[in-house]
Design an enzyme around this catalytic site. Structure first.
Site, mmCIF file in Angstrom:
data_model
loop_
_atom_site.group_PDB
_atom_site.id
_atom_site.type_symbol
_atom_site.label_atom_id
_atom_site.label_comp_id
_atom_site.label_asym_id
_atom_site.label_seq_id
_atom_site.Cartn_x
_atom_site.Cartn_y
_atom_site.Cartn_z
ATOM 1 N N ASP A 82 0.814 -1.217 0.000
ATOM 2 C CA ASP A 82 0.000 0.000 0.000
ATOM 3 C C ASP A 82 0.851 1.272 0.000
ATOM 4 O O ASP A 82 1.963 1.286 0.533
ATOM 5 C CB ASP A 82 -0.924 -0.016 1.232
ATOM 6 N N HIS B 150 2.241 3.172 -9.022
ATOM 7 C CA HIS B 150 1.995 1.733 -9.195
ATOM 8 C C HIS B 150 3.164 1.068 -9.921
ATOM 9 O O HIS B 150 3.582 -0.037 -9.593
ATOM 10 C CB HIS B 150 0.693 1.502 -9.972
ATOM 11 N N LEU C 200 11.055 -20.288 -3.452
ATOM 12 C CA LEU C 200 9.968 -19.493 -2.864
ATOM 13 C C LEU C 200 8.707 -19.533 -3.737
ATOM 14 O O LEU C 200 8.801 -19.507 -4.963
ATOM 15 C CB LEU C 200 10.446 -18.041 -2.733
HETATM 16 C C1 IPE Z 1 -5.324 -2.657 0.163
HETATM 17 O O1 IPE Z 1 -5.048 -1.323 -0.010
HETATM 18 C C2 IPE Z 1 -5.312 -3.366 -1.154
HETATM 19 C C3 IPE Z 1 -4.013 -3.484 -1.810
HETATM 20 C C4 IPE Z 1 -2.869 -3.049 -1.357
HETATM 21 C C5 IPE Z 1 -4.034 -4.187 -3.052
HETATM 22 P P1 IPE Z 1 -6.201 -0.233 -0.179
HETATM 23 O O2 IPE Z 1 -5.516 1.053 -0.432
HETATM 24 O O3 IPE Z 1 -7.189 -0.673 -1.182
HETATM 25 O O4 IPE Z 1 -6.888 -0.276 1.265
HETATM 26 P P2 IPE Z 1 -7.768 0.782 2.024
HETATM 27 O O5 IPE Z 1 -8.810 1.268 1.070
HETATM 28 O O6 IPE Z 1 -6.852 1.901 2.464
HETATM 29 O O7 IPE Z 1 -8.316 0.049 3.195
HETATM 30 C C1 IPE Z 2 -1.726 0.176 -3.269
HETATM 31 O O1 IPE Z 2 -1.485 1.538 -3.332
HETATM 32 C C2 IPE Z 2 -1.944 -0.436 -4.631
HETATM 33 C C3 IPE Z 2 -3.319 -0.872 -4.874
HETATM 34 C C4 IPE Z 2 -4.308 -0.822 -4.039
HETATM 35 C C5 IPE Z 2 -3.587 -1.365 -6.213
HETATM 36 P P1 IPE Z 2 -2.681 2.599 -3.319
HETATM 37 O O2 IPE Z 2 -3.075 2.868 -4.733
HETATM 38 O O3 IPE Z 2 -3.776 2.149 -2.434
HETATM 39 O O4 IPE Z 2 -1.941 3.848 -2.716
HETATM 40 P P2 IPE Z 2 -2.556 4.893 -1.698
HETATM 41 O O5 IPE Z 2 -3.051 4.138 -0.519
HETATM 42 O O6 IPE Z 2 -3.664 5.609 -2.410
HETATM 43 O O7 IPE Z 2 -1.419 5.784 -1.357
HETATM 44 MG MG MG Z 3 -4.159 2.438 -0.447
#
Ligand code: IPE
Ligand code: IPE
Ligand code: MG
Length: 241
Positions: free
Chosen positions: A25, A42, A136
């Site tokens: 995240d 990303h 792994l």
């Molecule tokens: C969790 O992150 C999902 C992934 C990292 C793929 P999100 O960014 O979607 O989670 P929330 O919305 O902060 O809970």
């Molecule tokens: C995690 O990073 C990747 C996915 C959920 C696909 P985010 O896109 O949720 O990044 P933030 O949380 O908005 O910074």
């Molecule tokens: Mg996120």
């Protein structure tokens, strides 16, 4: 000043987490802070995944499950979802050449039915290519949700005609995506959020949790080592004393 220097801690190879889960995240915030589009975050996050997979594999971790796209992430703008799918396609297409000389097994876990035919074929190809690798196992969680995984397991159990009194925890576990992997020992979540966001709900029952403010694209060997060192200091009681 050497007197004040902390002795460097060493990871105990006999007490490694066998299975690590990572909620990757913070990509969006990483990009926004640099005035860049979220997509750049990303892309950078995908590079981090490659590095961390290699490090875990070299350390001797048996399984790494990474949360790449949740069942809730479809709520995002279509342009972001489309870009994530594109990135995924690129990642899986390149995986073949990057895997050369490596012993990693790659599996995609989650409900892939809504994905394009092309993506499904790529996933099947990578599974087949790496299924006999003994190093792994990298589980990439795509359109994954912990609740969805449990519902799918219950459906399979009912369909297979198992009697109610034959259902126990071990049986449910056999129907989860992680059935062949060791139990999840450690879950890592960067980005400052302290929640599971529907990741590995069953498997996290007795996993150790490690949170950090670092954003996923900045996550590096130092953070991985910190998480493992802290894991090795935890006293896992499993309800005992
Ligand atoms: C969790 O992150 C999902 C992934 C990292 C793929 P999100 O960014 O979607 O989670 P929330 O919305 O902060 O809970
Ligand atoms: C995690 O990073 C990747 C996915 C959920 C696909 P985010 O896109 O949720 O990044 P933030 O949380 O908005 O910074
Ligand atoms: Mg996120």
């Amino acid at each position: 000043m050497g007197f004040f220097k902390r002795k460097e801690e060493h990871i105990d190879p006999d007490n490694l987490p066998k299975h690590i889960g990572i909620i990757m995240d913070g990509n969006g915030r990483w990009a926004s802070r640099r005035g860049l589009p979220r997509n750049v975050g990303h892309r950078s996050g995908a590079q981090t995944l490659k590095k961390i997979t290699t490090l875990c594999s070299e350390m001797g971790v048996r399984a790494l499950t990474v949360y790449a796209f949740s069942t809730e992430n479809w709520k995002r703008p279509k342009a972001e979802v489309d870009h994530l799918m594109l990135l995924l396609k690129e990642y899986l297409s390149k995986a073949e050449e990057e895997l050369a000389g490596k012993d990693n097994r790659i599996r995609v876990i989650g409900d892939i039915t809504p994905f394009s035919e092309e993506l499904k074929q790529l996933i099947a190809h990578i599974h087949k290519l790496t299924e006999h690798q003994t190093g792994l196992t990298l589980n990439i969680a795509l359109n994954y949700g912990g609740r969805n995984e449990i519902v799918a397991a219950v459906r399979h159990i009912v369909q297979s005609g198992v009697k109610a009194d034959e259902v126990d925890e071990a049986l449910v576990e056999q129907y989860l995506y992680t059935a062949e992997n060791p139990p999840v020992d450690l879950i890592i979540r960067p980005s400052g959020e302290m929640r599971l966001s529907n990741f590995l709900l069953w498997q996290s029952a007795y996993a150790e949790l490690w949170f950090s403010n670092v954003l996923w694209p900045d996550f590096n060997e130092k953070h991985l080592r910190q998480a493992i060192l802290e894991y090795q200091k935890r006293h896992r009681r499993y309800g005992g004393i």
